[in-house]
Enzyme design. Structure first.
Site: not given
Ligand code: PMP
Length: 407
Positions: A124, A201, A204, A227, A365
């Site tokens: 991401h 991270d 997910q 999440k 993203c």
């Molecule tokens: N890393 C991953 C793997 C994600 O899926 C996401 C959210 N789509 C993020 C980071 C960012 O999370 P947040 O927008 O809640 O900070």
């Protein structure tokens, strides 16, 4: 194997009981954010109805109650991920802020010209850009661990990339764009053999199975409350205590200090050293309610239900003409990322929405991995335990109808 009653669980999620564009809502955008059980909504409302006050300023009863609930929430999260101490749980706004905190604080203090930071090609943006920013300041370099055509991380190539210049390996546990589950246990062991730290991270993975940061032996683990069936605006950074203690503060302000004078300021102890300003108190309390909700369910049965949904959806996807699955790793969560030949993902998403089916479209993203596949984006259907086989049927019926309209 215990059966999982998704229909019963759905009753805990009021938002799912609605019609969208004249059809019962099919919510398949769980990788973007999960829905909230009534217990979470009630906990937040309860806090504002009865206890709202600023924390750690204990001159009165409400403040004491708010502080107690806020710190109990921290302990609940520590227990939930197997942290030894609640001092290792830093509240953040989410995954993004957790990675930025480590990159800015640890990175600026420890990185030098020639140092290497490894991330995977399927990260991401929030696990790429903060490292690029600190690399620019320090002269370090960010490199991508290759991912193959199936969306599987190349563990063999990762091993070859490791050397004494690698100071940090920062990877997602599960890819939000593809659903791939990465072999983080092996990656952590390999990285440590070469003296590198590892940030996971967990945005997910946190919703799908129990996490034990001690057993994983990762140095940092970050995730977002939203999440995990909790509210937006709250997230968690876990770190090993010696590392967190050695790191300089991230932001300055109230709460993070021990004492302030114009001759110099000393900093508070963990976890407050990293929590400048009034925190998201209701968010932490809401997240604790989400953790309690999840602890109250049979997580193995929920995971088995999600796996069954994935297998069912994968089989149905094979029968859709022109559908190309993006990311078909052997180990993946219940995420279907795909393109339909000749159809723009955004158009498809709109036609699905018109039929009450919520998916996400775009690059998620994660532009570098989309570039690798030579596509601008995908349609992503991401399942949670409250989804049903009927939801999957509705997705594919809606896809059929969309295809007829577009072709
Ligand atoms: N890393 C991953 C793997 C994600 O899926 C996401 C959210 N789509 C993020 C980071 C960012 O999370 P947040 O927008 O809640 O900070």
């Amino acid at each position: 194997q215990a059966a999982f009653d998704a229909e019963a669980v759905r009753q805990d999620f009021p938002i799912l009981q609605q019609q969208v564009n004249g059809q019962p809502l099919v919510y398949l955008d769980n990788a973007a954010t999960t829905q909230k059980p009534r217990a979470v909504i009630d906990a937040i409302s309860d806090y504002y109805l009865h206890d709202n006050s600023n924390v750690h300023r204990g001159a009165h009863t409400l403040s004491d109650r708010a502080t107690a609930k806020f710190e109990q929430a921290r302990q609940a999260v520590a227990d939930f991920i197997g942290a030894a101490s609640s001092r290792q749980i830093i509240w953040t706004r989410g995954t993004t802020e957790g990675i930025n905190l480590v990159a800015a604080s640890w990175g600026a203090a420890n990185l030098q010209p020639g140092d290497r930071i490894l991330v995977s090609a399927m990260e991401h943006h929030s696990n790429i850009v903060p490292w690029q920013m600190v690399a620019e300041r320090t002269g370090a370099r960010v490199e991508a661990i290759p991912v193959d055509e199936s969306g599987t991380l190349r563990l063999d190539q990762f091993e070859q990339m490791l050397d004494a210049h690698v100071k940090m390996v920062s990877v997602n546990h599960v890819s939000n764009a593809l659903g791939t589950i990465n072999p983080i246990e092996q990656m952590i062991a390999l990285a440590h053999q070469h003296g590198a730290l590892v940030l996971i991270d967990g945005a997910q993975s946190i919703a799908h199975w129990p996490i034990d940061v001690k057993a994983l032996d990762c140095d940092f683990f970050v995730f977002s409350g939203h999440k995990l069936f909790g509210p937006t605006g709250i997230g968690v950074l876990y770190g090993k205590e010696d590392l967190l203690n050695a790191m300089p503060p991230y932001q300055g302000g109230g709460e993070m200090i021990d004492s302030v004078s114009f001759d110099g300021t000393t900093y508070n102890q963990l976890p407050y050293k990293f929590e400048a300003g009034t925190p998201d108190i209701a968010g932490a309390i809401g997240l604790a309610a989400a953790v309690a909700y999840i602890n109250g369910m049979d997580r193995a049965a929920a995971a088995a239900h999600e796996d069954a949904l994935l297998a069912y959806a994968l089989e149905k996807a094979q029968n859709v003409p022109g559908l190309r699955l993006i990311g078909a790793a052997d180990r993946k969560v219940a995420v279907l990322s795909f393109v339909l030949e000749g159809v723009h993902p955004a158009d498809l998403g709109m036609l699905l929405d018109q039929q009450g089916v919520a998916v996400r479209t775009g690059h998620h993203c994660a532009q570098p991995i989309m570039d690798q596949y030579g596509i601008p984006g995908t349609v992503r259907a991401s399942f949670s335990f409250y989804n049903t086989f009927d939801d999957a049927d509705r997705l594919f019926a809606a896809l059929d109808k969309a295809r007829q309209l577009l072709m």
